[in-house]
Design a protein around this motif. Structure first.
Motif, PDB file in Angstrom:
ATOM      1  N   TYR A  68       0.833  -1.208   0.000  1.00 17.09           N
ATOM      2  CA  TYR A  68       0.000   0.000   0.000  1.00 17.09           C
ATOM      3  C   TYR A  68       0.862   1.250   0.000  1.00 17.09           C
ATOM      4  CZ  TYR A  68      -3.433  -3.478   1.382  1.00 17.09           C
ATOM      5  OH  TYR A  68      -4.226  -4.598   1.440  1.00 17.09           O
ATOM      6  N   LEU A  69       1.963   1.206   0.772  1.00 11.72           N
ATOM      7  CA  LEU A  69       2.848   2.377   0.832  1.00 11.72           C
ATOM      8  C   LEU A  69       3.368   2.731  -0.548  1.00 11.72           C
ATOM      9  CD1 LEU A  69       5.265   2.229   3.884  1.00 11.72           C
ATOM     10  CD2 LEU A  69       3.861   4.132   3.115  1.00 11.72           C
ATOM     11  N   SER A  70       3.785   1.712  -1.295  1.00  8.37           N
ATOM     12  CA  SER A  70       4.354   2.037  -2.602  1.00  8.37           C
ATOM     13  C   SER A  70       3.259   2.494  -3.558  1.00  8.37           C
ATOM     14  CB  SER A  70       5.156   0.866  -3.153  1.00  8.37           C
ATOM     15  OG  SER A  70       4.339   0.029  -3.910  1.00  8.37           O
ATOM     16  N   ALA A  71       2.044   1.962  -3.383  1.00  3.89           N
ATOM     17  CA  ALA A  71       0.947   2.433  -4.231  1.00  3.89           C
ATOM     18  C   ALA A  71       0.574   3.874  -3.881  1.00  3.89           C
ATOM     19  CB  ALA A  71      -0.261   1.519  -4.073  1.00  3.89           C
ATOM     20  N   LEU A  72       0.622   4.201  -2.575  1.00  7.29           N
ATOM     21  CA  LEU A  72       0.253   5.547  -2.135  1.00  7.29           C
ATOM     22  C   LEU A  72       1.218   6.594  -2.678  1.00  7.29           C
ATOM     23  CD1 LEU A  72      -0.821   5.231   1.601  1.00  7.29           C
ATOM     24  CD2 LEU A  72      -2.198   6.060  -0.303  1.00  7.29           C
ATOM     25  N   GLN A  73       2.478   6.185  -2.866  1.00  9.87           N
ATOM     26  CA  GLN A  73       3.452   7.146  -3.359  1.00  9.87           C
ATOM     27  C   GLN A  73       3.114   7.604  -4.777  1.00  9.87           C
ATOM     28  OE1 GLN A  73       6.940   4.970  -2.395  1.00  9.87           O
ATOM     29  NE2 GLN A  73       6.889   5.746  -0.291  1.00  9.87           N
ATOM     30  N   ASN A  74       2.311   6.793  -5.478  1.00  4.83           N
ATOM     31  CA  ASN A  74       1.919   7.177  -6.831  1.00  4.83           C
ATOM     32  C   ASN A  74       0.618   7.983  -6.863  1.00  4.83           C
ATOM     33  OD1 ASN A  74       4.128   5.788  -7.839  1.00  4.83           O
ATOM     34  ND2 ASN A  74       2.976   3.868  -7.902  1.00  4.83           N
ATOM     35  N   VAL A  75      -0.022   8.128  -5.678  1.00  2.00           N
ATOM     36  CA  VAL A  75      -1.258   8.903  -5.644  1.00  2.00           C
ATOM     37  C   VAL A  75      -0.904  10.382  -5.557  1.00  2.00           C
ATOM     38  CG1 VAL A  75      -3.357   9.382  -4.339  1.00  2.00           C
ATOM     39  CG2 VAL A  75      -2.560   7.033  -4.574  1.00  2.00           C
ATOM     40  N   ASP A  76      -1.511  11.169  -6.430  1.00  2.00           N
ATOM     41  CA  ASP A  76      -1.241  12.603  -6.476  1.00  2.00           C
ATOM     42  C   ASP A  76      -1.705  13.280  -5.181  1.00  2.00           C
ATOM     43  OD1 ASP A  76      -0.753  15.149  -7.154  1.00  2.00           O
ATOM     44  OD2 ASP A  76      -1.942  15.154  -9.012  1.00  2.00           O
ATOM     45  N   ARG A  77      -0.778  13.927  -4.486  1.00  2.00           N
ATOM     46  CA  ARG A  77      -1.132  14.560  -3.213  1.00  2.00           C
ATOM     47  C   ARG A  77      -2.147  15.694  -3.367  1.00  2.00           C
ATOM     48  NH1 ARG A  77       2.042  13.040   1.151  1.00  2.00           N
ATOM     49  NH2 ARG A  77       3.822  11.790   0.471  1.00  2.00           N
ATOM     50  N   SER A  78      -2.194  16.275  -4.562  1.00  2.00           N
ATOM     51  CA  SER A  78      -3.094  17.418  -4.734  1.00  2.00           C
ATOM     52  C   SER A  78      -4.551  17.016  -4.558  1.00  2.00           C
ATOM     53  CB  SER A  78      -2.877  18.050  -6.113  1.00  2.00           C
ATOM     54  OG  SER A  78      -3.131  17.093  -7.116  1.00  2.00           O
ATOM     55  N   ILE A  79      -4.849  15.721  -4.774  1.00  2.00           N
ATOM     56  CA  ILE A  79      -6.226  15.259  -4.551  1.00  2.00           C
ATOM     57  C   ILE A  79      -6.595  15.454  -3.084  1.00  2.00           C
ATOM     58  CG2 ILE A  79      -7.789  13.264  -4.643  1.00  2.00           C
ATOM     59  CD1 ILE A  79      -5.977  12.111  -6.805  1.00  2.00           C
ATOM     60  N   TYR A  80      -5.629  15.105  -2.201  1.00  2.00           N
ATOM     61  CA  TYR A  80      -5.880  15.265  -0.765  1.00  2.00           C
ATOM     62  C   TYR A  80      -5.993  16.737  -0.393  1.00  2.00           C
ATOM     63  CZ  TYR A  80      -4.927  10.314  -0.121  1.00  2.00           C
ATOM     64  OH  TYR A  80      -4.993   8.951  -0.175  1.00  2.00           O
ATOM     65  N   GLU A  81      -5.134  17.559  -1.017  1.00  2.00           N
ATOM     66  CA  GLU A  81      -5.183  18.994  -0.741  1.00  2.00           C
ATOM     67  C   GLU A  81      -6.565  19.534  -1.096  1.00  2.00           C
ATOM     68  OE1 GLU A  81      -2.699  20.406   0.765  1.00  2.00           O
ATOM     69  OE2 GLU A  81      -1.378  18.656   0.588  1.00  2.00           O
ATOM     70  N   ALA A  82      -7.037  19.120  -2.277  1.00  2.00           N
ATOM     71  CA  ALA A  82      -8.347  19.595  -2.732  1.00  2.00           C
ATOM     72  C   ALA A  82      -9.441  19.136  -1.775  1.00  2.00           C
ATOM     73  CB  ALA A  82      -8.631  19.077  -4.136  1.00  2.00           C
ATOM     74  N   ALA A  83      -9.344  17.885  -1.315  1.00  2.00           N
ATOM     75  CA  ALA A  83     -10.353  17.352  -0.409  1.00  2.00           C
ATOM     76  C   ALA A  83     -10.349  18.121   0.905  1.00  2.00           C
ATOM     77  CB  ALA A  83     -10.094  15.869  -0.161  1.00  2.00           C
ATOM     78  N   LYS A  84      -9.129  18.454   1.355  1.00  2.00           N
ATOM     79  CA  LYS A  84      -8.991  19.196   2.609  1.00  2.00           C
ATOM     80  C   LYS A  84      -9.670  20.551   2.494  1.00  2.00           C
ATOM     81  CE  LYS A  84      -4.911  17.603   4.603  1.00  2.00           C
ATOM     82  NZ  LYS A  84      -3.448  17.785   4.510  1.00  2.00           N
ATOM     83  N   ILE A  85      -9.441  21.206   1.344  1.00  2.00           N
ATOM     84  CA  ILE A  85     -10.048  22.525   1.125  1.00  2.00           C
ATOM     85  C   ILE A  85     -11.569  22.397   1.127  1.00  2.00           C
ATOM     86  CG2 ILE A  85     -10.322  24.401  -0.567  1.00  2.00           C
ATOM     87  CD1 ILE A  85      -7.338  23.740  -1.361  1.00  2.00           C
ATOM     88  N   ASP A  86     -12.070  21.307   0.559  1.00  2.00           N
ATOM     89  CA  ASP A  86     -13.519  21.076   0.551  1.00  2.00           C
ATOM     90  C   ASP A  86     -14.044  20.650   1.908  1.00  2.00           C
ATOM     91  OD1 ASP A  86     -13.595  21.760  -2.040  1.00  2.00           O
ATOM     92  OD2 ASP A  86     -13.674  19.709  -2.840  1.00  2.00           O
ATOM     93  N   GLY A  87     -13.148  20.517   2.888  1.00  2.00           N
ATOM     94  CA  GLY A  87     -13.580  20.224   4.245  1.00  2.00           C
ATOM     95  C   GLY A  87     -13.746  18.753   4.560  1.00  2.00           C
ATOM     96  N   ALA A  88     -13.080  17.870   3.797  1.00  2.00           N
ATOM     97  CA  ALA A  88     -13.202  16.441   4.081  1.00  2.00           C
ATOM     98  C   ALA A  88     -12.324  16.075   5.278  1.00  2.00           C
ATOM     99  CB  ALA A  88     -12.781  15.625   2.863  1.00  2.00           C
ATOM    100  N   SER A  89     -12.887  15.283   6.198  1.00  2.00           N
ATOM    101  CA  SER A  89     -12.120  14.880   7.372  1.00  2.00           C
ATOM    102  C   SER A  89     -11.146  13.772   6.975  1.00  2.00           C
ATOM    103  CB  SER A  89     -13.061  14.363   8.457  1.00  2.00           C
ATOM    104  OG  SER A  89     -13.627  13.145   8.037  1.00  2.00           O
ATOM    105  N   ALA A  90     -10.245  13.455   7.913  1.00  2.00           N
ATOM    106  CA  ALA A  90      -9.244  12.412   7.643  1.00  2.00           C
ATOM    107  C   ALA A  90      -9.925  11.081   7.343  1.00  2.00           C
ATOM    108  CB  ALA A  90      -8.305  12.270   8.842  1.00  2.00           C
ATOM    109  N   ILE A  91     -10.990  10.806   8.099  1.00  2.00           N
ATOM    110  CA  ILE A  91     -11.714   9.542   7.900  1.00  2.00           C
ATOM    111  C   ILE A  91     -12.359   9.520   6.512  1.00  2.00           C
ATOM    112  CG2 ILE A  91     -13.605   8.088   8.783  1.00  2.00           C
ATOM    113  CD1 ILE A  91     -11.558   8.233  10.894  1.00  2.00           C
ATOM    114  N   GLN A  92     -12.969  10.657   6.145  1.00  2.00           N
ATOM    115  CA  GLN A  92     -13.600  10.735   4.818  1.00  2.00           C
ATOM    116  C   GLN A  92     -12.566  10.578   3.716  1.00  2.00           C
ATOM    117  OE1 GLN A  92     -15.617  14.489   5.407  1.00  2.00           O
ATOM    118  NE2 GLN A  92     -17.624  13.521   5.100  1.00  2.00           N
ATOM    119  N   GLN A  93     -11.402  11.228   3.913  1.00  2.00           N
ATOM    120  CA  GLN A  93     -10.346  11.097   2.904  1.00  2.00           C
ATOM    121  C   GLN A  93      -9.937   9.650   2.748  1.00  2.00           C
ATOM    122  OE1 GLN A  93      -7.011  13.772   3.590  1.00  2.00           O
ATOM    123  NE2 GLN A  93      -8.435  15.329   4.324  1.00  2.00           N
TER     124      GLN A  93
END
Lengths: 311, 274
Positions: free
Chosen positions: A196-221
């Protein structure tokens, strides 16, 4: 992996240029087959031929070498055999409790470890992966002693007053299953986490940034981004874990020896006992082994379907 | 809001790390303590390391078991790598529709549980024992033979071969190398890291293999390390210090491989999902 990046697969995956001479092509075909022939032959001899043999055996019965054809008798016996049904139940219990718990735990760990600002990341990763270096037999014996009635685990639980009297980790039918599940989880969580760690490294972090701005909690993310993004690798690890758990043998053999009674016995262990511990009945053992094959196919199909449907 | 999340993260990681490491700590510490100290729950190193080691050497045939395991693991690794890399290379470089069909059939073998193969394999080896006793029941060769070809490893080499620059092969052909020469002189040296990763997973699997040796090996002098540990673990009055010593010795080779070749180790594990 040691090839320069600019020669990526898309450049080399093209078919070789067509050759003018027909004879050369034929020669190349022969050369190609000779490269793959040894491995194909050996897999035929040591996997497919035995499976055919097992199929023939499953219609025979008798002890040792004195076998005779009995038709479907073994298959009828299979569904009336309380020990077989117990081993299937045990194996399925391990499977449906252990695999999801381990995969969720590994996912949580990988998400926490993937945090850029985390300190001692290397230490945590190595520590949690470390159980993978142990052999199944060695760690099983260690767990057997750790979970003994007067073992360290009970000693600690008593000391912090979590329990009033020692838990019978190895001799109580319920707790013995828990011990097996805890042991397998200890051994394999780090292994899955690395995937999972190596797969996560390929996930674009900006998706999380965008989710954070939209107010998504850690659990929702976690449930709305991480799990869907990692779906292929989760499917892969859950299928390999399922196949592994359905074949469970070393741990049960060395921690509880299948006991108390048959409370922790797995299908693999039952096949072993039928063939080499009790009076050998190879015919019936072969019938039971088709039981595992059947379960592996069924569970793999279920998982593929479950992963496909969510699309 | 940010701080508690972080604290929870560290707490979670620390608990998991402690649980992961504790059994290692316990077995290393216990190997230096007497059996009575281990039962008493002593968690600090003691002074009985040498005594436990001497006991172990006197109680079990440690050196023969280590030798058997090493012979099996090294033999399996060399043969597996050769067979699987030839096939993985062949399937990718000489790709054809028919070969892809064969490849997919080979992959099906990954779904076959070993428990299902154990009985027919045992009978197969039993029936060749009178004719070819040197590869029959109770020989190290019988342990090695069924395990040297795995579809997983073929798949692993094929995946890695996808990244191999095929222009180099053409250059080799122009230089007049035969196809097999190209494989050994160009492919093998270029793919060193792939071989290293494959060697690690194969060696580990072989070193730790339990079920098949348990079935096929019978005489005590043929036993491998996992069989020895398993026997020690099932004894009625276990000498904990001594058994922990045996377990540490059994774990040492794979632990050393892990710490010195962590990159290859992980690459080998992940090979299947590239």
């Amino acid at each position: 992996m040691n090839i320069p990046k600019n020669l990526g697969p898309e450049k080399v995956a093209k078919k070789p240029a067509p050759r003018p001479a027909q004879s050369l092509r034929l020669k190349n075909t022969l050369v190609g087959w000779s490269f793959v022939s040894l491995a194909s032959l050996l897999i035929g001899i040591f996997y497919f031929y035995p499976m055919v043999q097992a199929l023939i055996l499953s219609f025979q019965s008798g002890s040792g070498v004195n076998l005779s054809f009995v038709g479907f008798e073994n298959y009828v016996r299979l569904f009336q055999d309380p020990v077989f049904l117990t081993t299937v139940k045990n194996t399925v219990i391990y499977l449906i409790i252990q695999v999801p718990v381990m995969i969720l735990l590994a996912l949580f760990l990988s998400v926490v470890l993937n945090n850029k600002t985390l300190k001692w990341k290397g230490f945590f990763r190595t520590a949690i992966f470390l159980p993978c270096v142990t052999s199944l037999v060695a760690y099983s014996v260690v767990f057997k002693y750790l979970f003994a009635p007067d073992g360290i685990v009970n000693m600690m639980l008593l000391k912090i007053n979590l329990v009033a009297e020692p838990i019978q980790w190895l001799t109580d039918p319920f707790w013995a299953k828990i011990t097996i599940i805890l042991a397998i989880t200890w051994r394999w969580t780090g292994y899955n986490m690395i995937f999972y760690l190596s797969a996560l490294q390929n996930v674009d972090r900006s998706i999380y940034e965008a989710a954070k701005i939209d107010g998504a909690s850690a659990i929702q993310q976690f449930f709305k981004i991480t799990i869907p993004m990692l779906k292929p690798i989760i499917l892969f690890t859950s299928i390999t874990s399922t196949i592994g758990t359905l074949q469970l043998f070393d741990e049960v053999m060395n921690i509880t020896a299948g006991g108390p009674g048959n409370a922790t016995m797995t299908i693999s262990q039952y096949i072993y006992n039928l063939s080499f511990k009790y009076t050998p009945d190879f015919g019936y053992a072969a019938t039971v082994s088709y039981g595992i094959v059947f379960l592996i196919v069924i569970f793999s199909i279920i998982q593929f379907k479950a992963a496909g449907d969510k699309k | 809001m940010k701080l508690p999340n972080k604290v929870i993260g560290y707490l979670f990681l620390s608990i998991c790390a402690i649980i992961s490491i504790f059994p290692f700590y316990w077995m290393v510490v216990s190997m230096t303590n007497t059996s009575a100290d281990v039962t008493r729950g002593k968690l600090l190193p003691g002074g009985h390391f040498i005594e436990n080691f001497k006991n172990l050497l006197q109680t079990v045939d440690l050196v023969p078991a280590l030798t058997n395991s090493a012979l099996i693991a090294v033999g399996t690794t060399i043969l597996s790598l050769l067979i699987a890399s030839l096939a993985g290379y062949g399937f990718e470089i000489y790709r054809s529709r028919a070969k892809d069909v064969v490849f997919n059939v080979l992959l099906l073998s990954m779904m076959i549980p070993f428990a299902a193969l154990m009985v027919p394999l045992f009978r197969m080896f039993g029936s060749i024992t009178p004719v070819l006793p040197f590869i029959g029941i109770d020989t190290l060769s019988a342990v090695v033979l069924p395990t040297i070809t795995t579809a997983f490893l073929i798949f692993f080499f094929r995946q890695s071969t996808k990244m191999f620059p095929k222009e180099i092969l053409e250059a080799g052909r122009i230089d007049g190398l035969k196809e097999i020469g190209i494989f050994f002189r160009i492919y093998v040296p270029t793919m060193k890291t792939t071989y290293a990763a494959a060697a690690i997973i194969t060696f580990m699997a072989s070193w730790n293999n339990y079920l098949w040796p348990l079935v096929v090996l019978q005489s005590p002098e043929k036993q491998t390390i996992p069989l020895l540990i398993s026997n020690l673990g099932s004894s009625y009055s276990p000498d904990y210090g001594m058994i922990m010593m045996a377990i540490v010795i059994a774990t040492l080779p794979t632990a050393i491989i892990f710490f010195f070749m962590q990159k290859h180790f992980v690459a080998g594990m992940m090979g299947s999902v590239k």
